[in-house]
Motif scaffolding. Sequence first.
Motif, mmCIF file in Angstrom:
data_model
loop_
_atom_site.group_PDB
_atom_site.id
_atom_site.type_symbol
_atom_site.label_atom_id
_atom_site.label_comp_id
_atom_site.label_asym_id
_atom_site.label_seq_id
_atom_site.Cartn_x
_atom_site.Cartn_y
_atom_site.Cartn_z
ATOM 1 N N UNK A 31 32.908 30.866 49.486
ATOM 2 C CA UNK A 31 33.039 30.746 48.242
ATOM 3 C C UNK A 31 32.639 32.029 47.201
ATOM 4 N N UNK A 32 31.301 32.416 47.697
ATOM 5 C CA UNK A 32 30.818 33.900 47.232
ATOM 6 C C UNK A 32 31.533 34.894 47.592
ATOM 7 N N UNK A 33 32.209 35.025 48.604
ATOM 8 C CA UNK A 33 33.132 36.139 48.898
ATOM 9 C C UNK A 33 34.400 36.082 48.245
ATOM 10 N N UNK A 34 35.077 34.982 48.247
ATOM 11 C CA UNK A 34 36.007 34.858 47.491
ATOM 12 C C UNK A 34 36.163 35.172 45.905
ATOM 13 N N UNK A 38 38.168 38.240 44.950
ATOM 14 C CA UNK A 38 39.531 37.874 44.186
ATOM 15 C C UNK A 38 39.174 37.320 42.808
ATOM 16 N N UNK A 39 38.399 36.273 42.696
ATOM 17 C CA UNK A 39 37.994 35.641 41.468
ATOM 18 C C UNK A 39 38.989 34.299 41.612
ATOM 19 N N UNK A 40 39.999 33.945 42.174
ATOM 20 C CA UNK A 40 40.733 32.892 42.159
ATOM 21 C C UNK A 40 40.858 32.185 43.487
ATOM 22 N N UNK A 41 40.959 31.012 43.687
ATOM 23 C CA UNK A 41 41.292 30.180 44.748
ATOM 24 C C UNK A 41 41.780 28.831 44.452
ATOM 25 N N UNK A 222 48.505 36.077 39.767
ATOM 26 C CA UNK A 222 47.433 36.565 39.737
ATOM 27 C C UNK A 222 47.314 38.253 40.140
ATOM 28 N N UNK A 223 46.739 38.587 39.183
ATOM 29 C CA UNK A 223 46.646 40.210 39.266
ATOM 30 C C UNK A 223 45.453 40.370 40.223
#
Length: 246
Positions: A31-34, A38-41, A222-223
């Motif tokens: 979760x920290x990496x994503x 990216x900022x979205x999941x 998502x950009x």
Amino acid sequence: MTTTQLTTLPILDLSRTLESEEERAAFRDEMRRVTHEIGFFYLTGHGIDQDFINEFIEVSREFFALPEERKLRLENTYNPHFRGYTRVGGELTQGQVDWREQLDIGPERPALDRTVFTEDFWALQGPNMWPEELPRLRELSERWIAVQTELSQRLLSEWAASLGEVEDYFADSFDDLSAPLLKIARYPGMPGENSQQGVGAHKDLGVLTLLYIEDGKTGLQVDYEGEWIDAPPVTGAFVVNIGEML
């Protein structure tokens, strides 16, 4: 991770935090990496009952199916706390008309004494406006805010731990005066070939957004590093978007 490698948002399963400590640590790392990259999941395993989600979508459809003059009785221009209904085409993003209608709902609280709470943002706290002919909307909306608030607090605890802090690191920032906002939106589309934006490209200003997309509905993008990535619905999953405050 490069732009060419990312064609869809990653899926994170929150139920992993209820398994072994090793699995919980692995979830936090991912979760920290994503979040950083990216900022979205997509979030699955959140524990919110699908029957409740479906019921909430159903009552939302009933609201939007009301005659327009009944919805306009709840127009947010009548509400000093910026709650209520916004008609189709009633908002702009980046100077272009957003082709959607929506209902903004906050925690059902009394308005504050503005001689004590003098900062402008305290005007946002106050009662909502509800359609008299659809009492179930209030019941389900208040329940929705409660379960989403609980889920948000779980996510913030996992984020804090993933950053090496105690799990309740963010707790003091989200006390009884915090202000979650529920936005129920409908994007009716337009006939013909003219392109219309449902809502234009933007960033969310708050801490986090939990977005549920109805099955079969598309359009969210998502950009990521200058490329638009489609984010179609994943049944039962929320799209998590970190806001600028976080």
